[in-house]
Structure formats: C-alpha cells, structure tokens
Design an enzyme around this catalytic site. Structure first.
Site, PDB file in Angstrom:
ATOM      1  N   TYR A  95       1.022  -1.179  -0.087  1.00 44.48           N
ATOM      2  CA  TYR A  95       0.212  -0.129  -0.004  1.00 44.48           C
ATOM      3  C   TYR A  95       0.849   1.091   0.030  1.00 44.48           C
ATOM      4  O   TYR A  95       2.157   1.132  -0.416  1.00 44.48           O
ATOM      5  CB  TYR A  95      -0.927  -0.141   1.357  1.00 44.48           C
ATOM      6  CG  TYR A  95      -2.130   0.840   1.463  1.00 44.48           C
ATOM      7  CD1 TYR A  95      -2.716   1.113   0.421  1.00 44.48           C
ATOM      8  CD2 TYR A  95      -2.033   1.766   2.617  1.00 44.48           C
ATOM      9  CE1 TYR A  95      -3.883   2.208   0.671  1.00 44.48           C
ATOM     10  CE2 TYR A  95      -3.014   2.467   2.858  1.00 44.48           C
ATOM     11  CZ  TYR A  95      -3.967   2.740   1.759  1.00 44.48           C
ATOM     12  OH  TYR A  95      -4.961   3.747   1.924  1.00 44.48           O
TER      13      TYR A  95
ATOM     14  N   ARG B 272      -6.393  10.114 -10.521  1.00 50.62           N
ATOM     15  CA  ARG B 272      -6.062  10.770  -9.446  1.00 50.62           C
ATOM     16  C   ARG B 272      -5.242   9.832  -8.593  1.00 50.62           C
ATOM     17  O   ARG B 272      -5.995   9.460  -7.660  1.00 50.62           O
ATOM     18  CB  ARG B 272      -7.048  11.834  -8.766  1.00 50.62           C
ATOM     19  CG  ARG B 272      -6.448  12.751  -7.925  1.00 50.62           C
ATOM     20  CD  ARG B 272      -6.003  12.422  -6.869  1.00 50.62           C
ATOM     21  NE  ARG B 272      -6.897  11.923  -5.520  1.00 50.62           N
ATOM     22  CZ  ARG B 272      -6.780  10.976  -4.852  1.00 50.62           C
ATOM     23  NH1 ARG B 272      -5.689  10.114  -5.001  1.00 50.62           N
ATOM     24  NH2 ARG B 272      -7.650  10.709  -3.659  1.00 50.62           N
TER      25      ARG B 272
ATOM     26  N   LYS C 140      -5.976  -1.703  -2.341  1.00 51.10           N
ATOM     27  CA  LYS C 140      -6.814  -1.449  -1.070  1.00 51.10           C
ATOM     28  C   LYS C 140      -7.704  -2.982  -1.017  1.00 51.10           C
ATOM     29  O   LYS C 140      -8.249  -3.307   0.342  1.00 51.10           O
ATOM     30  CB  LYS C 140      -8.101  -0.560  -1.751  1.00 51.10           C
ATOM     31  CG  LYS C 140      -7.805   0.810  -1.812  1.00 51.10           C
ATOM     32  CD  LYS C 140      -7.683   1.668  -0.651  1.00 51.10           C
ATOM     33  CE  LYS C 140      -7.024   3.075  -0.935  1.00 51.10           C
ATOM     34  NZ  LYS C 140      -7.405   3.952   0.311  1.00 51.10           N
TER      35      LYS C 140
ATOM     36  N   GLU D 253     -12.500   4.733  -5.963  1.00 49.24           N
ATOM     37  CA  GLU D 253     -11.444   5.213  -5.291  1.00 49.24           C
ATOM     38  C   GLU D 253     -10.332   6.044  -6.466  1.00 49.24           C
ATOM     39  O   GLU D 253     -10.141   5.437  -7.553  1.00 49.24           O
ATOM     40  CB  GLU D 253     -10.533   3.801  -5.160  1.00 49.24           C
ATOM     41  CG  GLU D 253      -9.327   3.809  -4.046  1.00 49.24           C
ATOM     42  CD  GLU D 253      -9.626   4.416  -2.721  1.00 49.24           C
ATOM     43  OE1 GLU D 253     -10.298   3.746  -1.953  1.00 49.24           O
ATOM     44  OE2 GLU D 253      -8.890   5.486  -2.204  1.00 49.24           O
ATOM     45  N   ASP D 254      -9.996   7.056  -5.727  1.00 49.27           N
ATOM     46  CA  ASP D 254      -8.965   7.751  -6.703  1.00 49.27           C
ATOM     47  C   ASP D 254      -9.321   8.281  -8.097  1.00 49.27           C
ATOM     48  O   ASP D 254      -8.574   8.036  -9.296  1.00 49.27           O
ATOM     49  CB  ASP D 254      -7.704   7.049  -6.784  1.00 49.27           C
ATOM     50  CG  ASP D 254      -6.599   7.078  -5.638  1.00 49.27           C
ATOM     51  OD1 ASP D 254      -7.435   7.275  -4.558  1.00 49.27           O
ATOM     52  OD2 ASP D 254      -5.836   6.670  -5.270  1.00 49.27           O
TER      53      ASP D 254
ATOM     54  N   ASP E 211     -14.217   6.367  -1.229  1.00 48.34           N
ATOM     55  CA  ASP E 211     -13.051   6.467   0.022  1.00 48.34           C
ATOM     56  C   ASP E 211     -12.534   7.736   0.269  1.00 48.34           C
ATOM     57  O   ASP E 211     -12.228   7.970   1.356  1.00 48.34           O
ATOM     58  CB  ASP E 211     -12.180   5.017  -0.464  1.00 48.34           C
ATOM     59  CG  ASP E 211     -11.218   4.927   0.900  1.00 48.34           C
ATOM     60  OD1 ASP E 211     -11.783   5.143   2.006  1.00 48.34           O
ATOM     61  OD2 ASP E 211     -10.117   4.492   0.522  1.00 48.34           O
ATOM     62  N   ASP E 212     -12.198   8.482  -0.596  1.00 48.93           N
ATOM     63  CA  ASP E 212     -11.544   9.430  -0.718  1.00 48.93           C
ATOM     64  C   ASP E 212     -12.063  10.610  -0.167  1.00 48.93           C
ATOM     65  O   ASP E 212     -11.630  11.334   0.696  1.00 48.93           O
ATOM     66  CB  ASP E 212     -10.629   9.999  -2.113  1.00 48.93           C
ATOM     67  CG  ASP E 212      -9.962   8.805  -2.628  1.00 48.93           C
ATOM     68  OD1 ASP E 212      -8.778   8.432  -1.975  1.00 48.93           O
ATOM     69  OD2 ASP E 212     -10.129   8.281  -3.600  1.00 48.93           O
TER      70      ASP E 212
ATOM     71  N   ASN F 173      -0.369  11.623   0.172  1.00 48.37           N
ATOM     72  CA  ASN F 173       0.377  10.226  -0.282  1.00 48.37           C
ATOM     73  C   ASN F 173       0.727  10.643  -1.774  1.00 48.37           C
ATOM     74  O   ASN F 173       0.315  11.258  -2.473  1.00 48.37           O
ATOM     75  CB  ASN F 173      -0.502   9.042  -0.130  1.00 48.37           C
ATOM     76  CG  ASN F 173      -1.090   8.835   1.225  1.00 48.37           C
ATOM     77  OD1 ASN F 173      -0.362   9.080   2.450  1.00 48.37           O
ATOM     78  ND2 ASN F 173      -2.413   8.629   1.149  1.00 48.37           N
TER      79      ASN F 173
END
Ligand code: NDP
Ligand code: PYR
Ligand code: MG
Length: 529
Positions: free
Chosen positions: A85, A138, A156, A227-228, A250-251, A399
């Site tokens: 991760y 992203r 994830k 996600e992302d 999630d973000d 991150n």
C-alpha cells in the site's frame, strides 16, 4: 490446483493431498508448512535492494498463492503494509506496465463498452462481495496513471482481506480504462492501457452508467468502493450512485472519517473542545472538502449551529483562501467559502491570500493538508502556527511520501516537539500517527455487508469516526491504535457501523446478527484449507 492462486499451497500440499490430486513430481519432495513458506519469503524480501522490487515480488506472490501472500502480510502488518500500500504502491502504479505479469481483477476499457455484462458473467466471479474501482485519474497525489491505476484497487482489496477478513475470492479490483491524458504513459511502448486521451463528458458518464448497471445486475448487494477518481468525477459519481447501490467514495468519505476520528482523539489529548478549534484545510478537493463537511457535522453534533460550525473552518486551495467572490467555485468549495468582508483587519499584502497569510491571521489550532503538494507546510507556516497555539494539530495527509505537505520530523522540530502530527503514509518517526483511510474503509465495508445495508449513510461514517476516535492509542505518543491492531479496529468499527445502519433504517439483517462475535466469525484468516 497449482496454477490457481486461490487453491495453490505450493510445497505445503501434504503427502495425502499430493496422492489425491496427482501432484507428485510437480512439486519438490519437501513438504513445507505455512510458517516455513513465510520464512522463505521473508528471506527473499530481506535480500532485495529496494521497496519497489519488494512490491513487485509481493504482487507475484499474491498471483501465485493468495493464502501465503495474506499470511505473510498478516504476520507483519507494520512492515508489509507500506509495501503493498502507500507509499510503495505509488511507484507500483507509475511502473505498473513494467512489472505486468498476470491478470488480476478486470480491466473494463472503453473499446469494450458493449461487452461489460459478458465480462462480468465469468463464473469465477460468482462469490464477489466487494469491488474497488478506479479510473486511474488521481492516483494518490501522483495524478493520471491510466491503466497503471489498477495498483490502487488491488492494494485496497488486499487490505480488505488483511484488516476486514474478506475472503480473496470475494474481492474484485476493477480499472475503468477510459484512456489517459498522461502523455508519458501513452508514449511508453510498454504501456498496457488503452492509448487514447481520456473519454470525458456524456461518453464517460454513459460508460460509467453501463458499468454500474451491469454490476448491479450481476452482483446484487455488492459493495462498490470508488477510489482515486479526480475531483469532479469523484463527487458526481458518489452523488449519482450512492442511492442506487451500496457504495461510497473512500477519498471523500473514508478520509473524512479518518481525519475526524483522529482529530477527536487529538482534542481528547489537548483537552480543548472541538467547538473551540480553528481549522485550516489546505487542498479543498475530494479529500479536503469531504473532511470539511464531516467536521461541520461533528461541530453541529458538539452543539454549534451550522453557520457557527462553518465559521470554524477556512479552506485554502490552488487560488488561495477560498472566498465567496471567486467565480465558478465548485459546489463543495462554495459551501466552504468565506465572506471577503471577514478579511477586514487581516494583516496581509494585497493579492492572493496564501496559506501563510491565512495561518498568520486565523491562528489555527488544526492544519490539515490534502493537496498533493510536497513541502507546502514550510517552516514559516508552521512557526506562525506554533506561535499562536500551545499544541498544534498538524496532519499532512497527502500520499505517497513524495507528495506529503511536510516531513513529520520537521513539524516536530519547528514546533519544539509540541505538535500532534499525523501523516498519510508512514514515515517511521516516533510518536507520529498514520492518518490513513485504511483505519476506516475495511470496517465500514465489513459493517455494511454484515448489516446487509442497502446504502452507506453519512451517519454510518460518523459512527466509524467516533469509534476510531475512542479506541485509544499505541502508547507511544501517537493518536490511534497501532497498525498491528488494524484487524481489531476494523471489527470495532464494523460493529458500530452495522448498528448505525439499523438505526438509519438501511439494514436488512436483524440487530442480533450484528454482535461483535457474529461479525468476527465471518472474518477469514489466511490458513490452508
Ligand atoms: N491520508 C489519506 O487517507 C488520504 C490522503 N489523500 C491524499 O490527498 C491528496 C489529495 O487527494 P484528493 O483530494 O482526492 O485530490 P483532489 O485532486 O481532489 O484535491 C487536491 C486539491 O488540492 C488543490 N491544489 C493543487 N495544488 C495546490 C496548491 N499549490 N495549493 C493549494 N491547493 C492545491 C487541487 O486544486 P486543483 O484541482 O486546481 O488541482 C485540489 O482542489 C492526495 O495526495 C491523496 O493521496 C487522499 C485520500 C486519503
Ligand atoms: C489513501 C488514499 O486513499 C489516497 O491517498 O488516495
Ligand atoms: Mg484513495
């Protein structure tokens, strides 16, 4: 049996299994155990030159023997989590095409848009319960990685198994390959994705709609985690689909609950109530705006009305302090915008109001970064903050490490050790908390599935945040339980989330099925069958 990572045991096939399955000769004569297999892989990891090669090795292990991969991860989460991760997964996505070996999950590419239902019909997917999907635009703070973004859903979901005990056969990583605007990727002869600029607008929306409809039809009750996705898509897709199937972003939501929960733990440490905090958010995209909205809810729960709650928060984005007279603010920023008349009496030079000017005038007690801008929390900003506040709470959440707003050791040095610091990725600095949504999403997913929830409500995320904030710390000055406790954290959060699902009227399971022991019994552990 040997070629399928879900059934392969490698040298751990017993003599009786080798007889029964006709495996003699295909394996060396030594009969190993899971422990001896873990020891062998540890020795390989120890001998490797860098973390990127360790990441690539672990990906191959996952693709050859899932029980062994997960047993290795489970046996040493603090060492393995940063490899599977963040931060290492960032380089894993950037160099995804270079280390491509075997398929994992599904690549749904735009040219295959009429085949989505056929692809999902594969009987190998019959057990799927959790999907993590990205379009790769992203990826952490690294921008558009196209098909390489697949590293994130894979990572994830490895954490869903490690922390929430979701069986590896029940998880499905998906990459919606709608092209990439990253020219370096498109021009790379090794690139495995669709070499096309990104599809946008109505074509993109129709493609995602076809995807969601096919998922809904094929996997009733599945949990779909977005996600992302880049800012606008992240918000649009969440709003469009959260009422149609069990899904969350999630973000936006997972990060919000993580930051809120950790802040609740921080103010328990400082003794200063939430309603007294002055909070500056740097980077008001998906994560930053999500955090702000959850903090507004938490401030309201603590006794403020909404207007007063919003007065405790200042957002700074690319154009500086978010003000209501800035044209064409996206809706999530408009909700956070301050009235320019409030700036009367501020000390500042004319022009853009940057982070330093904001910190000098607001004198925040809390500073949270979700900007992907390395080094944005420089010494003048942090010294200005420390001058106006006894125990500054500073969370550079971006991150991977190369995108963090600050190095935690600098934050501690510039504040004379007074700051309570939390980072998105692990830096290995004593007393610093890892404030990452891995503390939240496995528990939210587990709780939602256990409850048979039909939706993931804001209340369920607030229950997750409050639970996280109440769990205590690692005893080393940090604010959250240690990484070794992530499985226990996920269970505690799952119980709270499932109970909230019942209260919110979205659960289909009876409340007595949602006790901790009943949920714990559903959590898979990596041992050979
Ligand atoms: N610790 C954790 O658990 C998590 C951390 N994150 C991290 O947060 C970061 C942001 O993620 P996310 O919110 O989804 O991404 P977004 O792109 O949605 O948001 C980033 C925001 O920062 C703004 N920004 C860019 N440059 C600057 C600048 N120089 N000054 C101020 N603001 C700037 C962007 O503006 P513009 O759109 O104009 O570029 C955008 O509004 C990533 O690095 C990600 O890894 C995210 C989720 C969880
Ligand atoms: C942690 C996470 O979800 C991110 O950085 O995007
Ligand atoms: Mg993310």
């Amino acid at each position: 049996m040997l070629a399928d990572p879900l059934t392969n045991k490698g040298t751990a096939f017993t003599a009786a299994e080798r007889d029964a399955l006709g495996l003699h000769g295909l394996l060396p004569p030594h009969v190993g155990t899971l422990d001896s297999q873990i020891a062998r892989r540890r020795r390989v990891l120890d001998g490797m030159a860098d973390d990127f090669h360790r990441y690539a090795f672990l990906r191959e292990l996952q693709d050859s023997n899932e029980v062994l991969f997960h047993a290795l991860v489970q046996a040493d989460l603090p060492r393995l989590l940063p490899l599977v991760y963040t931060p290492t997964v960032g380089e894993g996505c950037e160099r995804f095409s270079e280390i491509w070996r075997r398929p994992r999950g599904l690549f749904l590419s735009y040219p295959n848009r009429t085949r989505i239902a056929d692809i999902l019909a594969d009987p190998a997917l019959d057990r799927v319960k959790v999907i993590v999907v990205s379009d790769g635009e992203r990826i952490l703070g690294l921008g558009d990685q196209g098909a390489g973004g697949m590293g994130i859903p894979i990572g994830k979901l490895a954490l869903y198994t490690a922390c929430a005990g979701i069986h590896p056969a029940e998880v499905l990583p998906i990459l919606l390959d709608v092209g990439t605007d990253n020219a370096a990727r498109r021009d790379d002869p090794l690139y495995v994705g669709w070499r096309n600029p990104r599809i946008r607008g109505a074509e993109y929306d129709a493609f995602v709609e076809d995807f969601v409809a096919a998922v809904h039809a094929r996997f009733p009750g599945v949990l779909l985690q977005w996600e992302d996705f880049a800012g606008k898509n992240a918000y649009d897709l969440l709003e469009r689909y959260r009422g149609r199937l069990l899904s969350f972003n999630d973000d936006i939501q997972g990060t919000a609950a993580t930051a809120t929960g950790t802040l609740l733990a921080a103010i328990r440490r400082t003794g200063q109530p939430l309603t007294d905090q002055r909070i500056v958010l740097f980077g008001a995209g998906a994560a930053g705006s999500g955090i702000a909205e959850m903090l507004v809810r938490a401030l309201i729960a603590a006794g403020l009305d909404e207007a007063a709650a919003r007065q405790r928060i200042w957002a700074v984005d690319r154009d500086g302090l978010v003000l209501s007279d800035i044209p064409r603010l996206p809706p999530q920023q408009a909700a956070l915008a301050r009235d320019p008349t409030e700036l009367a009496g501020w000390t500042m030079a004319p022009g853009r109001i940057g982070l330093l000017e904001t910190v000098v005038n607001v004198r925040p007690t809390v500073l949270i970064g979700a900007s992907g801008q390395m080094g944005a929390f420089g010494e003048p900003v942090i010294r200005a903050m420390a001058a106006g506040c006894e125990r500054p709470v500073i969370f550079p959440l971006s991150n991977p490490i190369s995108r963090a707003e600050a190095h935690p050791a600098d934050l501690l040095a510039w504040t004379g050790g007074r700051a309570l610091v939390g980072t998105g990725s692990p830096f290995g600095v004593a007393g610093v908390t890892q404030v990452n949504n891995v503390y939240i999403f496995p528990g939210v997913g587990l709780g939602a599935l256990a409850a048979g929830a039909t939706a993931v409500t804001d209340g369920m995320f607030m229950a997750a945040a409050e639970t996280l904030g109440s769990l205590g710390d690692a005893g080393d000055g940090s604010l959250l339980p240690p990484i070794t406790a992530l499985r226990a954290v996920a269970l505690r959060i799952a119980v709270a989330v499932a109970a909230q699902a019942v209260r919110d009227g979205v659960a289909t399971m009876p409340a007595d099925a949602l006790a901790a022991e009943r949920i714990a019994a559903q959590m898979w552990l990596p041992v050979y069958d």
